[in-house]
Design a protein around this motif. Structure first.
Motif, mmCIF file in Angstrom:
data_model
loop_
_atom_site.group_PDB
_atom_site.id
_atom_site.type_symbol
_atom_site.label_atom_id
_atom_site.label_comp_id
_atom_site.label_asym_id
_atom_site.label_seq_id
_atom_site.Cartn_x
_atom_site.Cartn_y
_atom_site.Cartn_z
ATOM 1 N N GLY A 55 0.800 -1.220 0.000
ATOM 2 C CA GLY A 55 0.000 0.000 0.000
ATOM 3 C C GLY A 55 0.830 1.266 0.000
ATOM 4 N N ALA A 56 1.892 1.283 0.804
ATOM 5 C CA ALA A 56 2.733 2.481 0.883
ATOM 6 C C ALA A 56 3.409 2.744 -0.461
ATOM 7 C CB ALA A 56 3.775 2.321 1.981
ATOM 8 N N GLU A 57 3.917 1.689 -1.078
ATOM 9 C CA GLU A 57 4.583 1.845 -2.374
ATOM 10 C C GLU A 57 3.596 2.319 -3.434
ATOM 11 O OE1 GLU A 57 6.693 -0.992 -5.636
ATOM 12 O OE2 GLU A 57 7.137 -1.411 -3.533
ATOM 13 N N THR A 58 2.381 1.779 -3.395
ATOM 14 C CA THR A 58 1.350 2.182 -4.353
ATOM 15 C C THR A 58 1.019 3.661 -4.192
ATOM 16 O OG1 THR A 58 0.441 -0.030 -4.360
ATOM 17 C CG2 THR A 58 -1.000 1.725 -5.151
ATOM 18 N N LYS A 59 0.882 4.118 -2.948
ATOM 19 C CA LYS A 59 0.566 5.526 -2.710
ATOM 20 C C LYS A 59 1.670 6.441 -3.229
ATOM 21 C CE LYS A 59 -2.515 5.177 1.227
ATOM 22 N NZ LYS A 59 -2.776 5.585 2.610
ATOM 23 N N VAL A 60 2.897 6.064 -2.961
ATOM 24 C CA VAL A 60 4.017 6.884 -3.422
ATOM 25 C C VAL A 60 4.070 6.903 -4.945
ATOM 26 C CG1 VAL A 60 6.539 7.083 -3.460
ATOM 27 C CG2 VAL A 60 5.355 6.578 -1.312
ATOM 28 N N THR A 61 3.856 5.740 -5.563
ATOM 29 C CA THR A 61 3.885 5.648 -7.021
ATOM 30 C C THR A 61 2.778 6.490 -7.640
ATOM 31 O OG1 THR A 61 4.819 3.432 -6.898
ATOM 32 C CG2 THR A 61 3.801 4.054 -8.982
ATOM 33 N N LEU A 62 1.554 6.385 -7.124
ATOM 34 C CA LEU A 62 0.435 7.176 -7.644
ATOM 35 C C LEU A 62 0.665 8.667 -7.428
ATOM 36 C CD1 LEU A 62 -2.623 4.968 -6.633
ATOM 37 C CD2 LEU A 62 -1.684 5.323 -8.920
ATOM 38 N N HIS A 63 1.222 9.005 -6.297
ATOM 39 C CA HIS A 63 1.522 10.409 -6.002
ATOM 40 C C HIS A 63 2.535 10.949 -7.021
ATOM 41 C CE1 HIS A 63 2.210 14.014 -3.592
ATOM 42 N NE2 HIS A 63 3.503 13.803 -3.777
ATOM 43 N N ALA A 64 3.592 10.195 -7.265
ATOM 44 C CA ALA A 64 4.625 10.616 -8.222
ATOM 45 C C ALA A 64 4.055 10.713 -9.635
ATOM 46 C CB ALA A 64 5.799 9.650 -8.186
ATOM 47 N N TYR A 65 3.207 9.748 -10.004
ATOM 48 C CA TYR A 65 2.567 9.762 -11.322
ATOM 49 C C TYR A 65 1.707 11.011 -11.487
ATOM 50 C CZ TYR A 65 -0.823 8.680 -14.964
ATOM 51 O OH TYR A 65 -1.630 8.763 -16.075
ATOM 52 N N ALA A 66 0.885 11.302 -10.477
ATOM 53 C CA ALA A 66 -0.006 12.458 -10.543
ATOM 54 C C ALA A 66 0.800 13.754 -10.637
ATOM 55 C CB ALA A 66 -0.927 12.487 -9.329
ATOM 56 N N LYS A 67 1.858 13.873 -9.844
ATOM 57 C CA LYS A 67 2.699 15.078 -9.905
ATOM 58 C C LYS A 67 3.343 15.225 -11.277
ATOM 59 C CE LYS A 67 4.977 16.699 -6.592
ATOM 60 N NZ LYS A 67 5.427 17.410 -5.440
ATOM 61 N N ASP A 68 3.778 14.117 -11.862
ATOM 62 C CA ASP A 68 4.392 14.146 -13.187
ATOM 63 C C ASP A 68 3.392 14.619 -14.241
ATOM 64 O OD1 ASP A 68 6.452 13.536 -15.211
ATOM 65 O OD2 ASP A 68 5.130 11.863 -15.738
ATOM 66 N N ILE A 69 2.194 14.043 -14.233
ATOM 67 C CA ILE A 69 1.173 14.433 -15.217
ATOM 68 C C ILE A 69 0.765 15.887 -15.014
ATOM 69 C CG2 ILE A 69 -1.200 14.014 -16.025
ATOM 70 C CD1 ILE A 69 0.812 11.941 -16.986
ATOM 71 N N LEU A 70 0.584 16.312 -13.768
ATOM 72 C CA LEU A 70 0.218 17.711 -13.518
ATOM 73 C C LEU A 70 1.306 18.662 -14.011
ATOM 74 C CD1 LEU A 70 -1.476 17.558 -10.006
ATOM 75 C CD2 LEU A 70 -2.563 17.954 -12.216
ATOM 76 N N GLY A 71 2.557 18.279 -13.841
ATOM 77 C CA GLY A 71 3.655 19.090 -14.368
ATOM 78 C C GLY A 71 3.570 19.211 -15.877
ATOM 79 N N LYS A 72 3.204 18.118 -16.538
ATOM 80 C CA LYS A 72 3.072 18.131 -17.994
ATOM 81 C C LYS A 72 1.858 18.948 -18.437
ATOM 82 C CE LYS A 72 5.658 13.887 -18.555
ATOM 83 N NZ LYS A 72 5.641 12.458 -18.771
ATOM 84 N N VAL A 73 0.786 18.918 -17.640
ATOM 85 C CA VAL A 73 -0.390 19.746 -17.934
ATOM 86 C C VAL A 73 -0.006 21.219 -17.846
ATOM 87 C CG1 VAL A 73 -2.662 20.473 -17.060
ATOM 88 C CG2 VAL A 73 -2.118 18.045 -17.260
ATOM 89 N N ILE A 74 0.725 21.576 -16.796
ATOM 90 C CA ILE A 74 1.146 22.967 -16.613
ATOM 91 C C ILE A 74 2.059 23.396 -17.757
ATOM 92 C CG2 ILE A 74 2.550 24.472 -15.139
ATOM 93 C CD1 ILE A 74 1.308 22.851 -12.747
ATOM 94 N N LYS A 75 2.969 22.519 -18.155
ATOM 95 C CA LYS A 75 3.863 22.844 -19.274
ATOM 96 C C LYS A 75 3.060 23.047 -20.560
ATOM 97 C CE LYS A 75 7.970 21.314 -21.697
ATOM 98 N NZ LYS A 75 9.000 20.308 -21.848
ATOM 99 N N ALA A 76 2.076 22.177 -20.817
ATOM 100 C CA ALA A 76 1.241 22.313 -22.006
ATOM 101 C C ALA A 76 0.441 23.614 -21.957
ATOM 102 C CB ALA A 76 0.302 21.113 -22.147
ATOM 103 N N CYS A 77 -0.053 23.973 -20.779
ATOM 104 C CA CYS A 77 -0.803 25.228 -20.637
ATOM 105 C C CYS A 77 0.100 26.432 -20.894
ATOM 106 C CB CYS A 77 -1.432 25.331 -19.250
ATOM 107 S SG CYS A 77 -2.829 24.224 -19.016
ATOM 108 N N GLY A 78 1.376 26.279 -20.614
ATOM 109 C CA GLY A 78 2.323 27.351 -20.886
ATOM 110 C C GLY A 78 2.450 27.656 -22.366
ATOM 111 N N GLY A 79 2.072 26.704 -23.214
ATOM 112 C CA GLY A 79 2.123 26.911 -24.654
ATOM 113 C C GLY A 79 0.907 27.624 -25.218
ATOM 114 N N LEU A 80 -0.114 27.829 -24.397
ATOM 115 C CA LEU A 80 -1.311 28.535 -24.846
ATOM 116 C C LEU A 80 -1.040 30.031 -24.832
ATOM 117 C CD1 LEU A 80 -2.414 25.724 -23.996
ATOM 118 C CD2 LEU A 80 -4.432 26.877 -23.148
#
Length: 152
Positions: A55-80
Motif C-alpha cells: 500500500g505504501a509503495e502504491t501511494k508513493v507511485t500514484l503520487h509521483a505519477y499524478a505530480k508528473d502528469i500535472l507538471g506536464k499539464v502545466i507545461k502544455a498550458c504554458g504553450g497557450l
C-alpha cells in the motif's frame, strides 16, 4: 489535399473538457496525498499475514505519477496564448465561477465559453505527446487511401 486530416473540433473539445472536469481534479487530489497516511510497519512477536499489495509503495507511485502528469499539464498550458491560458487557469486551476471570471476579465459567460473552447483546442495540440485528446475527421477519400495502402 491536406497533410493532416481535419480536426473534429466538437469531439476534441468534449474530450479535453472531460479531462479537466473529471480526471484533472482526481490528479490534483492524488498529487496532494498526505504522506502521513502511509503507515509504518508494526513490529510485534506475533506472526502476521501480509498482502502482496504494498500500500505504501502504491501511494508513493500514484503520487509521483499524478505530480508528473500535472507538471506536464502545466507545461502544455504554458504553450497557450495568454488570453486562453488565463481563462483555463481561472476555470480549472482556481475553480472560479463564470461570474467571478467575468468580473476579472470583462468577458460575459458566452464569450468566456468561446475562449475556453479555443483553449481546449490549443491544449489538445500542446498535450498530444502525453495524451492525445485530438479527434480527427476521416472523409471517404481518406478511408479509400488507407484501404489502398493496406492492399499494397
Amino acid at each position: 489535399m491536406s497533410l493532416l486530416p481535419e480536426l473534429d473540433e466538437v469531439k476534441t473539445i468534449e474530450k479535453v473538457k472531460c479531462f479537466f472536469e473529471k480526471e484533472f481534479p482526481t490528479l490534483q487530489n492524488m498529487a496532494h496525498t498526505a504522506f502521513v497516511d502511509i503507515k509504518s510497519p508494526v513490529i510485534s512477536g506475533m506472526p502476521v499475514s501480509h498482502s502482496t499489495d504494498n500500500g505504501a509503495e502504491t501511494k508513493v507511485t500514484l503520487h509521483a505519477y499524478a505530480k508528473d502528469i500535472l507538471g506536464k499539464v502545466i507545461k502544455a498550458c504554458g504553450g497557450l496564448d495568454s488570453k486562453h491560458r488565463q481563462i483555463l487557469e481561472m476555470k480549472y486551476f482556481k475553480k472560479l465561477t463564470w461570474y467571478e471570471i467575468g468580473e476579472l476579465t470583462g468577458y460575459g459567460r458566452s464569450r468566456g465559453s468561446e475562449i475556453l473552447n479555443e483553449a481546449f483546442l490549443q491544449f489538445a495540440w500542446a498535450f498530444a505527446d502525453i495524451d492525445d485528446f485530438r479527434v480527427f475527421k476521416f472523409g471517404q477519400r481518406d478511408d479509400t487511401r488507407r484501404t489502398q495502402a493496406r492492399l499494397y
